[in-house]
Design a protein around this motif. Sequence first.
Motif, PDB file in Angstrom:
ATOM      1  N   ALA A  65      -8.365   9.746 -12.632  1.00 27.22           N
ATOM      2  CA  ALA A  65      -7.001   9.224 -13.159  1.00 27.22           C
ATOM      3  C   ALA A  65      -5.915   7.610 -13.502  1.00 27.22           C
ATOM      4  O   ALA A  65      -5.043   8.217 -14.074  1.00 27.22           O
ATOM      5  N   HIS A  66      -6.360   6.783 -12.992  1.00 24.29           N
ATOM      6  CA  HIS A  66      -6.476   5.666 -13.457  1.00 24.29           C
ATOM      7  C   HIS A  66      -7.425   4.595 -13.315  1.00 24.29           C
ATOM      8  O   HIS A  66      -7.998   4.266 -11.842  1.00 24.29           O
ATOM      9  N   ARG A  67      -7.618   3.852 -14.444  1.00 27.43           N
ATOM     10  CA  ARG A  67      -8.691   3.149 -14.273  1.00 27.43           C
ATOM     11  C   ARG A  67      -8.059   1.612 -13.736  1.00 27.43           C
ATOM     12  O   ARG A  67      -7.271   0.638 -14.021  1.00 27.43           O
ATOM     13  N   ALA A  68      -8.344   1.318 -12.392  1.00 28.56           N
ATOM     14  CA  ALA A  68      -8.191  -0.088 -11.498  1.00 28.56           C
ATOM     15  C   ALA A  68      -9.073  -0.620 -10.664  1.00 28.56           C
ATOM     16  O   ALA A  68      -9.667   0.020 -11.009  1.00 28.56           O
ATOM     17  N   PRO A  69      -9.440  -1.953  -9.997  1.00 28.57           N
ATOM     18  CA  PRO A  69      -9.994  -2.179  -9.283  1.00 28.57           C
ATOM     19  C   PRO A  69      -9.821  -1.706  -8.499  1.00 28.57           C
ATOM     20  O   PRO A  69      -8.597  -0.930  -7.755  1.00 28.57           O
ATOM     21  N   LEU A  70     -11.467  -1.321  -7.564  1.00 30.27           N
ATOM     22  CA  LEU A  70     -11.844  -0.599  -6.561  1.00 30.27           C
ATOM     23  C   LEU A  70     -12.139  -1.024  -4.746  1.00 30.27           C
ATOM     24  O   LEU A  70     -12.694  -2.471  -5.112  1.00 30.27           O
ATOM     25  N   PRO A  74       7.056   2.273 -13.339  1.00 28.28           N
ATOM     26  CA  PRO A  74       6.810   1.590 -13.944  1.00 28.28           C
ATOM     27  C   PRO A  74       6.198   0.442 -12.920  1.00 28.28           C
ATOM     28  O   PRO A  74       6.453  -0.897 -12.927  1.00 28.28           O
ATOM     29  N   LEU A  75       5.574   0.845 -11.931  1.00 29.75           N
ATOM     30  CA  LEU A  75       4.663   0.214 -10.347  1.00 29.75           C
ATOM     31  C   LEU A  75       3.151  -0.749 -11.470  1.00 29.75           C
ATOM     32  O   LEU A  75       3.032   0.001 -12.612  1.00 29.75           O
ATOM     33  N   GLU A  76       3.296  -2.105 -11.179  1.00 26.07           N
ATOM     34  CA  GLU A  76       1.866  -2.707 -11.431  1.00 26.07           C
ATOM     35  C   GLU A  76       0.580  -2.150 -10.255  1.00 26.07           C
ATOM     36  O   GLU A  76       1.097  -2.205  -8.871  1.00 26.07           O
ATOM     37  N   ILE A  77       0.275  -0.986 -10.989  1.00 23.84           N
ATOM     38  CA  ILE A  77      -1.481  -0.412  -9.742  1.00 23.84           C
ATOM     39  C   ILE A  77      -2.107  -1.423  -9.764  1.00 23.84           C
ATOM     40  O   ILE A  77      -2.799  -2.200 -10.667  1.00 23.84           O
ATOM     41  N   VAL A 129       0.017   8.585  -9.833  1.00 21.81           N
ATOM     42  CA  VAL A 129      -0.251   7.926 -11.437  1.00 21.81           C
ATOM     43  C   VAL A 129       1.409   8.388 -12.428  1.00 21.81           C
ATOM     44  O   VAL A 129       1.647   7.088 -12.439  1.00 21.81           O
ATOM     45  N   ALA A 130       1.197   9.423 -12.303  1.00 19.16           N
ATOM     46  CA  ALA A 130       2.068   9.400 -12.716  1.00 19.16           C
ATOM     47  C   ALA A 130       3.601   9.061 -12.599  1.00 19.16           C
ATOM     48  O   ALA A 130       4.607   8.125 -13.302  1.00 19.16           O
ATOM     49  N   THR A 143       0.873  -1.341   0.269  1.00 22.04           N
ATOM     50  CA  THR A 143      -0.261   0.016   0.226  1.00 22.04           C
ATOM     51  C   THR A 143       0.545   1.279   0.332  1.00 22.04           C
ATOM     52  O   THR A 143       1.390   1.291   0.538  1.00 22.04           O
ATOM     53  N   LEU A 144       0.998   2.245  -1.228  1.00 24.46           N
ATOM     54  CA  LEU A 144       1.336   3.525  -0.611  1.00 24.46           C
ATOM     55  C   LEU A 144       0.302   4.249  -0.730  1.00 24.46           C
ATOM     56  O   LEU A 144      -0.920   4.504  -1.460  1.00 24.46           O
ATOM     57  N   SER A 145       0.707   5.764   0.256  1.00 24.65           N
ATOM     58  CA  SER A 145      -0.616   6.504   0.626  1.00 24.65           C
ATOM     59  C   SER A 145      -0.366   7.964   0.667  1.00 24.65           C
ATOM     60  O   SER A 145      -0.748   8.625   0.459  1.00 24.65           O
ATOM     61  N   ARG A 146       0.868   8.040  -0.022  1.00 20.77           N
ATOM     62  CA  ARG A 146       1.859   9.779  -0.506  1.00 20.77           C
ATOM     63  C   ARG A 146       3.133   9.598  -1.811  1.00 20.77           C
ATOM     64  O   ARG A 146       3.069   8.342  -2.091  1.00 20.77           O
ATOM     65  N   VAL A 147       2.717  10.198  -2.383  1.00 20.50           N
ATOM     66  CA  VAL A 147       3.265  11.153  -3.841  1.00 20.50           C
ATOM     67  C   VAL A 147       4.470  10.132  -3.584  1.00 20.50           C
ATOM     68  O   VAL A 147       5.340   9.933  -4.601  1.00 20.50           O
ATOM     69  N   ALA A 148       5.354  10.504  -2.126  1.00 23.31           N
ATOM     70  CA  ALA A 148       6.514  10.883  -2.386  1.00 23.31           C
ATOM     71  C   ALA A 148       7.075   9.575  -2.123  1.00 23.31           C
ATOM     72  O   ALA A 148       7.639   8.918  -3.113  1.00 23.31           O
ATOM     73  N   ASP A 149       6.221   9.013  -2.224  1.00 17.54           N
ATOM     74  CA  ASP A 149       6.582   7.787  -0.977  1.00 17.54           C
ATOM     75  C   ASP A 149       6.254   6.412  -2.749  1.00 17.54           C
ATOM     76  O   ASP A 149       7.290   5.666  -3.131  1.00 17.54           O
ATOM     77  N   VAL A 150       5.592   6.685  -3.641  1.00 18.61           N
ATOM     78  CA  VAL A 150       5.073   6.160  -5.256  1.00 18.61           C
ATOM     79  C   VAL A 150       6.245   6.246  -5.575  1.00 18.61           C
ATOM     80  O   VAL A 150       6.510   5.452  -6.293  1.00 18.61           O
TER      81      VAL A 150
END
Length: 347
Positions: A180-185, A150-153, A145-146, A104-111
């Motif tokens: 922003a990005h289509r992915a499961p919820l 290379p991560l798999e969201i 998202v940007a 789980t990632l919850s901050r842009v900087a961590d992403v």
Amino acid sequence: MSLVLHVDAGPWRAHQDLVVSGHQGIVPVAKGNGYGFGLGRLAAEATRMGLDLMAVGTAEEVPALRAAVAGQPGFQGDVVVLTPWRPDDPVADQVLHDPQVITTLSRVADVAAVARAHPGARVILEVLTSMSRYGMRPDEFAEAVAAAGPLEIVGWTIHLPMIGEHLGEATDLATAALAAHRAPLWVSHLSAGDLDRFRRTFDVPVRPRIGTELWLGAHGAMRYLASVQDVHEVTAGQQVGYWQRRAGRRHHHLAVVSGGTANGVAMQAPTAAATLRQVVQTLANGAMEAGRLALSPYSAGGHKLLFAEPPHMQASLLWVPSSVHVGDELEVTMRATTATPDQVILD
């Protein structure tokens, strides 16, 4: 000398199967003490039900799901770590190399940091809800998202409060996330009706995270029992225990029973005081403790017993009626999320 959780396996497992069949894409949550059963036990149950994914609280808990328990192989499916990744956590870094772990990632900087150091890692992005815990604001979604590059969201996770109506909040956040990005919820704490409406609103998979309802919903299938190790006759005014408290005029029998703070006896989180009844109970318990009359979670003959003093590490001293003898088993009311029984027996 032990405190034992007895589980009526038939009704317990029947309830699990019912919950799983009623929640498409369920993500069973097993974290901390494993709701009193232990993480390994819950992993075995998830394997029994053929589930492909489980959630744990921290990266340190992943090995407990993988380990074999009672001759049963550990969980072989994917594991999502619910506590968001933070820098300088070597264990969280290590599981990023496991293709079956979702971080789980919850901050842009961590992403951005994980994308640089661990390209190809599987991650889920957490959005900030009215809980005000972990998560990113809607105006950060596109940037996250940007940065993921290379991560798999794997999806977006929406962790909602336990009380109140939050379908509108979840819908607004999900709409912004999918833009922003289509992915499961992945969602938690929506009622069955709200979850159904939520599913119909979006054309991506919806995965409900469920823990308490799944593991603890079979009311009456679980009993905590403690054995009576010794009983002593005492006289009024006699000093007993570590703290040498004096016996009252009505206290004639002192029992040593299994179970203490190491098992979670009398250990509980502060009350939410969400109802008048909870407020009154808190005030009443505080008044009793001020008078050195603390109600224990142990029962005999359907009546709660008083502690003679605060529970010890692995044993407790109680004032008991004359009907209680060595070898008896006493019912113990335990908070499942803080309970660590010495044994779990599936009857």
